[in-house]
Design an enzyme around this catalytic site. Structure first.
Site, PDB file in Angstrom:
ATOM      1  N   LYS A  14     -44.331 -28.045 -35.557  1.00  0.00           N
ATOM      2  CA  LYS A  14     -43.775 -26.793 -35.334  1.00  0.00           C
ATOM      3  C   LYS A  14     -42.570 -26.907 -34.337  1.00  0.00           C
ATOM      4  O   LYS A  14     -41.552 -26.224 -34.426  1.00  0.00           O
ATOM      5  CB  LYS A  14     -44.761 -25.963 -34.944  1.00  0.00           C
ATOM      6  CG  LYS A  14     -45.982 -25.621 -35.747  1.00  0.00           C
ATOM      7  CD  LYS A  14     -47.026 -24.627 -35.109  1.00  0.00           C
ATOM      8  CE  LYS A  14     -48.026 -24.222 -36.082  1.00  0.00           C
ATOM      9  NZ  LYS A  14     -49.106 -23.521 -35.620  1.00  0.00           N
TER      10      LYS A  14
ATOM     11  N   GLN B 193     -53.003 -22.154 -30.816  1.00  0.00           N
ATOM     12  CA  GLN B 193     -53.391 -22.948 -31.813  1.00  0.00           C
ATOM     13  C   GLN B 193     -54.910 -22.561 -32.020  1.00  0.00           C
ATOM     14  O   GLN B 193     -55.573 -22.944 -31.168  1.00  0.00           O
ATOM     15  CB  GLN B 193     -52.894 -24.278 -31.633  1.00  0.00           C
ATOM     16  CG  GLN B 193     -53.176 -25.134 -32.931  1.00  0.00           C
ATOM     17  CD  GLN B 193     -52.361 -24.706 -34.158  1.00  0.00           C
ATOM     18  OE1 GLN B 193     -51.251 -24.595 -34.140  1.00  0.00           O
ATOM     19  NE2 GLN B 193     -53.046 -24.700 -35.373  1.00  0.00           N
TER      20      GLN B 193
ATOM     21  N   ASP C 185     -48.324 -14.982 -34.348  1.00  0.00           N
ATOM     22  CA  ASP C 185     -49.477 -15.116 -35.139  1.00  0.00           C
ATOM     23  C   ASP C 185     -49.803 -13.914 -36.027  1.00  0.00           C
ATOM     24  O   ASP C 185     -50.678 -13.959 -36.966  1.00  0.00           O
ATOM     25  CB  ASP C 185     -50.550 -15.785 -34.620  1.00  0.00           C
ATOM     26  CG  ASP C 185     -50.757 -17.048 -35.321  1.00  0.00           C
ATOM     27  OD1 ASP C 185     -50.085 -17.602 -36.187  1.00  0.00           O
ATOM     28  OD2 ASP C 185     -51.665 -17.881 -34.698  1.00  0.00           O
TER      29      ASP C 185
END
Length: 318
Positions: A66, A110, A133
């Site tokens: 990422k 995460q 997200d």
């Protein structure tokens, strides 16, 4: 349908494959160009902060990838690698700092988190306009109401864009989502409803799942059950999006990545199909970059800097 650079024939002559890697590369270039334009208008370089708690090797590789893609799109990357022993209070304190940091436009914690940390509490501590997200209750509500200022979970957004490569207008299509998670299944159903599909949400416990599946023009599978969906389940010519990815050991001692779809059998029946790997996975990261850009625009607008077109969505279709 016009030719698309994101569609390629199957080597075996079966379903046309939807090339997520090619689409992700194109979207990343588009985001990069938009970032340069945004910065040229006086906005700060968008920054994405990724927080990893623990030492899971697969997650470490994923978050480092990422970071590479974030730099590729012309944005800043801030990595926070925390030990497994990090308390929930310590993680919440870091989120609070990142919420207030003007260099950070997007925050991603995460998942999964260690068992002693509540992911719902942490996710909802992220400012909604930095929640790239799209999992907080504010962005979940924005999605449900069809609001343009929401940040949509990256994987469902990528799935929608892959579907749009096949058919821009999905009005009236029968769509089946197999998997009802907050991360993929539920937001995917909302996105398909907004495309005027007739949507059914199923899961591994659904009775008569094969029969339900055979009625669907669009099937999105996100269960984590490798090769769950068989070729006999698929309506001829249907579009199948395979979100699953599992590493299975092989007889020779090696391992192989497979999806939630039995690819070799489904390929013989479906009209369009995403491969694993090379389908949904690359689009998830590209949509994270897209969300970071959108977050930067939302924050610039909230700061009343007056950028024209602040709510524009690059290729997202929503």
């Amino acid at each position: 349908m016009a030719a698309s650079p994101f569609l390629r024939p199957s080597p075996t002559g079966g379903a046309t494959l939807i090339d997520g890697k090619a689409m992700a590369n194109a979207l990343t270039r588009e985001v990069s160009e938009a970032v340069a334009e945004l910065v040229a208008k006086g906005a700060p370089v968008p920054g994405l902060a990724v927080v990893l708690v623990g030492n899971d090797p697969a997650s470490e590789i994923y978050v480092k990838n990422k970071a590479i893609q974030t730099h590729r799109a012309g944005m800043r990357s801030f990595m926070h690698m925390l030990p497994e022993s990090t308390t929930q209070a310590e993680l919440m304190a870091l989120v609070s700092v990142l919420n207030a940091d003007p260099q950070v436009q997007g925050i991603l914690v995460q998942l999964p988190l260690p068992p002693h940390i509540d992911p719902v509490v942490v996710t909802n501590a992220i400012h909604p306009d930095k929640d790239v997200d799209g999992l907080g209750v504010v962005n979940t509500g924005r999605l449900a109401l069809g609001m343009k200022n929401g940040l949509v979970p990256c994987t469902p957004l990528g799935c929608l864009m892959l579907l749009q490569a096949v058919q821009a207008d999905m009005t009236g299509r029968q769509a089946l989502v197999i998997g009802a998670s907050n991360l993929v299944g539920k937001p995917m159903a909302q996105l398909l409803l907004q495309q005027n599909c007739t949507v059914t949400v199923a899961h591994v416990h659904t009775r008569n799942l094969p029969e339900i599946c055979r009625e669907a023009d669009i099937v999105v599978v996100a269960t984590g059950k490798p090769r769950l969906v068989e070729g006999s389940w698929i309506k001829p010519g249907a579009t199948v999006i395979d979100v699953g990815i599992t590493r299975l050991p092989q007889p020779d001692g090696r391992s192989r990545l497979v999806g939630d779809v039995d690819f070799s059998e489904v390929e013989k029946v479906a009209g369009y199909l995403t491969p694993v790997p090379g389908g949904v996975g690359p689009m998830t990261i590209a949509c994270l970059l897209l969300n970071t850009l959108k977050a930067a625009r939302l924050q610039k607008k909230a700061g009343r800097e007056g950028e024209e077109g602040a709510e524009q969505d690059l290729g997202s279709g929503i």
